[in-house]
Scaffold this motif. Structure first.
Motif, short mmCIF file in Angstrom:
data_model
loop_
_atom_site.label_atom_id
_atom_site.label_comp_id
_atom_site.label_asym_id
_atom_site.label_seq_id
_atom_site.Cartn_x
_atom_site.Cartn_y
_atom_site.Cartn_z
N ALA A 178 0.95 -1.36 0.07
CA ALA A 178 0.13 0.32 0.17
C ALA A 178 0.94 1.33 0.10
O ALA A 178 0.94 2.31 -0.62
CB ALA A 178 -0.95 0.08 1.28
N GLU A 179 1.94 1.39 0.54
CA GLU A 179 3.17 2.83 0.63
C GLU A 179 3.80 2.54 -0.76
O GLU A 179 3.64 4.11 -0.58
CB GLU A 179 3.80 2.47 1.67
N PHE A 180 3.95 1.50 -1.29
CA PHE A 180 4.80 1.63 -2.09
C PHE A 180 3.45 1.93 -3.13
O PHE A 180 3.73 2.83 -3.97
CB PHE A 180 5.19 0.12 -2.65
N THR A 181 2.45 0.99 -3.50
CA THR A 181 1.59 2.20 -4.28
C THR A 181 1.23 3.57 -4.42
O THR A 181 1.18 4.65 -5.69
CB THR A 181 0.23 1.08 -4.89
N GLU A 220 4.21 9.57 -9.95
CA GLU A 220 3.55 10.33 -11.35
C GLU A 220 3.27 11.30 -11.29
O GLU A 220 2.96 12.06 -12.56
CB GLU A 220 2.52 8.93 -11.54
N ARG A 221 2.55 11.77 -10.62
CA ARG A 221 1.81 13.53 -10.45
C ARG A 221 3.04 14.14 -10.01
O ARG A 221 2.59 14.99 -10.68
CB ARG A 221 1.00 13.65 -9.11
N ASP A 222 3.83 13.29 -9.38
CA ASP A 222 4.83 14.93 -9.53
C ASP A 222 5.55 15.06 -11.28
O ASP A 222 5.65 16.08 -11.04
CB ASP A 222 5.89 13.98 -9.03
#
Length: 789
Positions: A101-104, A111-113
């Motif tokens: 979960a942390e990796f996702t 990706e947003r950045d």
């Protein structure tokens, strides 16, 4: 762990309960064997069996012991596996889910950045491009400004193409780009108008000679001698327009003005001549009008003028290389001349073909040889334009048209012939010329048909010498045997036949394709005659007997020539037509029928008028009544007047034999009607008979006088004396007159037991009816009637 995995992989799910059960079964089997051996004792080999069993048992015990040890180890390993599995399920799986979960979440954040960073870079590029465009525009570096605008526009399009991603800043940037683009386009248009200046007449749109002479083209594309720039201003402006996509519209407008005020006028006005003038800072193209110039200029002169214009334009404007990426071209660089050629060549070539080359096509096959000069000049003209890159190498529209001169000559010739034929067909019919058997027409002189006839037949004299049947000497037939009789035809029809002869003569001197076309054109002339003349002249042909007679002669004249027209040219034409296909004989029946039907229709009209006039004679009854007698007399005189009028109208128009047959048929109609009406009378008094006889005598005396086929009066007596030949009822009418004046005995004598002249013309019933009407009922009448049978 590896040992456990190997054991599990090899034995599947081999657990300790299964292994223990198997060992127990083996132990019990051994005990059973021991017991059987001790109790079943027997003799013989019982000791051997026991020995063998003991040996097997001793060998089995170590294996069993090792198996039990293995089972103990497996049980220990299974316990360890269960504890390890429980630890993984309770602790490691929970920690692993948290890590995933942390990796996702970290990946989505990256990706947003990254996306935001790329968008920011694009926005920075757009902003930088807009700033650099403004700076370049201030320094009049139009190409750089245009390239920066295109770069910014490309970045903006890539941002706008992202779905689900909308920013208000993009609309603002789009508006700013539009403003900058329009600003640059405005400056480029201003520069374009400085470089290329049109001085047009006040009335724009006019292509008259006066307006074109006032037109001028000024090109401010010349660089001063002391100025040395890397990129000439005209090249910079054109390249910037090309980058912005505005060059096409600028060139299109320039091309249309060039066509309207320079190129097309040079083609349309032979007196117009271009006058180039080069000054230190400007090139000027003016025009002047020459006096005393022919109405039509040759293609060579037109090509030279057009080539001069393109040469000066190529030198001062069109020889500018431009970068044209993204247009499917093998090479990115293209000259302005090529772009302009793509825009205006199609319209210019059409104008050259229809206003120059078409008019230069010869109308006579003898001039076709001279047309080679036009073909050569057309080829040189295209080569010159291709050298200036105005045309592509595969463009040959003008040359193809010029080389196809045979087809164009045939088409033009056929067009001219058909137009001339139509004009002749729609001209007045009553303008006539006299045709005689020995009259010479203005037809082309043709050689002896036998000169090329490989199927030449022997002459009759040679046939006689060879022993064939003697059918008479060669001089027995008149030289006018197959000639048309003397008559009058329309001069337009004579000219029409002459046109056909001259066209066929032209065909024989042409190529095969042209020959066939011209032959078909001549056939079309006569088919057109069949359709046009009776339609165009319908009213006059119905109302005017003279025109109907002339039309009849016209059709017979045309049919007469059609019989031999194809044969006369058979051995002068090419192999295409010399096989007998060049014939017009199939048109003869239709043309003849056209003239006959028209004349017969006129005959029916005249017969109708005769019968209508005789219908006012009150059936020729009660002639002792003065009013009835006057009505009958008037009717007969009207009929004779009508026939005399027709005789004068048809005189010297119809052939003599046709004239006599026609007048005889009409006179016969009148006589037959009179005979029928008198024979139908039931009571004829002596006074009635006298008056009827006097009326009939008028017809007999004046009827032959209507036969005046010739202008010479003394020559008409022959045909007036031959009236009984042409009037079927003439002798019947004469016999009726005899009956009206004869007594009973004379009538009986004329009958002569059915063998006399009276019996030739009347039936017995008709004679008896006349006797009953003329004579009272007496024994003498009864006796006379008895003899009529």
């Amino acid at each position: 762990g590896s040992l456990v995995a190997a054991v599990l992989a090899r034995s599947g799910r081999l657990d300790k309960e299964h292994l223990g059960a198997r060992v127990g079964r083996l132990s019990r089997r051994v005990e059973e064997l021991k017991a059987r051996d001790g109790s079943g004792g027997g003799t013989g080999n019982g000791g051997e069996v026991c020995t063998m069993i003991n040996k097997k048992y001793s060998e089995f015990l170590p294996s069993m012991q090792s198996a039990e040890d293995l089972v103990a180890q497996v049980e220990g390993l299974a316990n360890n596996i269960d504890s390890l599995k429980a630890g993984i399920e309770n602790e490691v799986q929970r920690d692993l889910n948290v890590a995933v979960a942390e990796f996702t979440e970290l990946k989505q954040q990256l990706e947003r950045d990254t996306l935001v960073l790329s968008i920011l870079k694009k926005l920075q590029e757009i902003d930088s491009s807009i700033k650099e465009c403004s700076s370049a525009l201030l320094e009049e570096q139009y190409v750089a400004a245009a390239q920066q605008l295109e770069k910014a526009r490309s970045s903006l399009r890539s941002l706008e193409s992202r779905r689900g991603f909308e920013l208000k800043i993009l609309k603002a940037l789009g508006t700013e780009l539009t403003v900058q683009t329009q600003n640059l386009i405005y400056h480029l248009r201003q520069e374009w108008q400085k470089l290329i200046v049109w001085k047009l007449p006040p009335s724009k749109g006019s292509s008259s000679l006066e307006a074109v002479v006032l037109s001028e083209l000024h090109l401010h594309t010349l660089l001063p001698q002391d100025e040395d720039t890397a990129v000439p201003p005209v090249a910079a402006v054109l390249q910037a327009l090309a980058v912005l996509g505005e060059l096409h519209s600028r060139l299109k407008d320039f091309g249309q003005l060039l066509l309207q005020y320079i190129l097309k006028p040079l083609i349309s006005h032979p007196s117009l001549e271009p006058v180039p003038e080069e000054q230190p800072d400007v090139f000027i193209l003016r025009f002047r009008s020459q006096e005393l110039v022919l109405n039509e200029s040759s293609p060579m002169e037109v090509f030279d003028k057009i080539k001069l214009v393109f040469e000066v334009l190529h030198k001062h404007l069109l020889n500018v290389p431009l970068e044209q990426p993204g247009e499917g071209r093998k090479e990115g660089r293209v000259t302005l001349a090529e772009l302009l050629g793509e825009l205006i060549w199609e319209e210019l070539s059409d104008c050259l073909i229809h206003n120059c080359l078409v008019d230069s096509i010869p109308t006579n096959s003898s001039k076709l040889e001279q047309y080679k000069e036009v073909i050569e000049s057309t080829e040189e003209f295209e080569k010159a334009l291709k050298k200036m890159q105005f045309l592509k190498e595969d463009t040959t529209a003008l040359l193809k048209y010029a080389c196809n001169v045979d087809s164009h000559f045939a088409n033009k010739k056929c067009q001219d012939v058909i137009m001339a034929a139509r004009n002749l067909m729609t001209s007045e019919i009553h303008n006539t010329v006299k045709i005689t058997p020995d009259s010479s027409l203005a037809l082309p002189e043709l050689p002896d048909p036998g000169s090329g006839d490989h199927l030449k037949m022997q002459r009759p004299s040679s046939l006689l010498q060879s022993g064939t049947v003697n059918l008479g000497s060669e001089s027995r037939l008149s030289p006018f045997t197959l000639c048309l009789p003397t008559c009058r035809i329309s001069s337009s029809v004579q000219q029409l036949v002459e046109l056909a002869y001259h066209t066929l003569l032209e065909a024989t001197a042409s190529t095969d394709l042209c020959c066939v076309q011209l032959f078909d054109c001549v056939r079309n002339i006569f088919q057109l005659f069949y359709e046009v003349v009776p339609t165009y002249h319908r009213e006059n042909l119905q109302k005017l007997p003279q025109l109907a007679a002339i039309h009849h002669n016209n059709c017979m004249y045309i049919a007469h020539h059609l019989l031999t027209l194809g044969h006369q040219f058979r051995f002068r034409s090419t192999s295409v037509l010399s096989n007998g296909a060049a014939t017009f004989v199939d048109l003869v029946p239709g043309i003849r029928r056209l003239g006959i039907e028209c004349f017969l229709a006129q005959m029916r009209v005249q017969k109708g008028e005769i019968l209508e006039r005789l219908s006012s004679a009150r059936n020729f009854s009660n002639m002792d009544d003065e009013e009835n007698y006057c009505a009958a007399n008037k009717a007969i005189k009207q009929v004779l007047h009508q026939l005399r009028r027709l005789g004068m109208v048809w005189q010297d128009v119809l052939p003599v034999n046709v004239y006599c047959k026609a007048m005889g048929a009409l006179l016969n109609t009148a006589l037959a009607e009179i005979v029928t009406r008198i024979a139908a009378l039931e009571d004829i008094s002596a006074e009635d008979a006298d008056r009827l006889y006097s009326l009939c005598r008028i017809m007999v005396e004046e009827g032959p006088q209507v036969f005046t086929p010739l202008l010479e009066e003394d020559k008409n007596k022959k045909y007036q004396e031959e009236v009984p030949v042409y009037v079927q009822k003439w002798m019947t009418f004469k016999e009726l007159m005899i009956i009206l004046q004869a007594n009973l005995q004379e009538i009986v004598d004329q009958w002569a037991d059915g063998k006399g002249p009276l019996a030739e013309e009347f039936s017995a019933a008709e004679v008896k009816s006349l006797i009953r009407a003329l004579f009272q009922n007496t024994e003498r009448r009864a006796a006379a009637l008895a003899k009529i049978k």
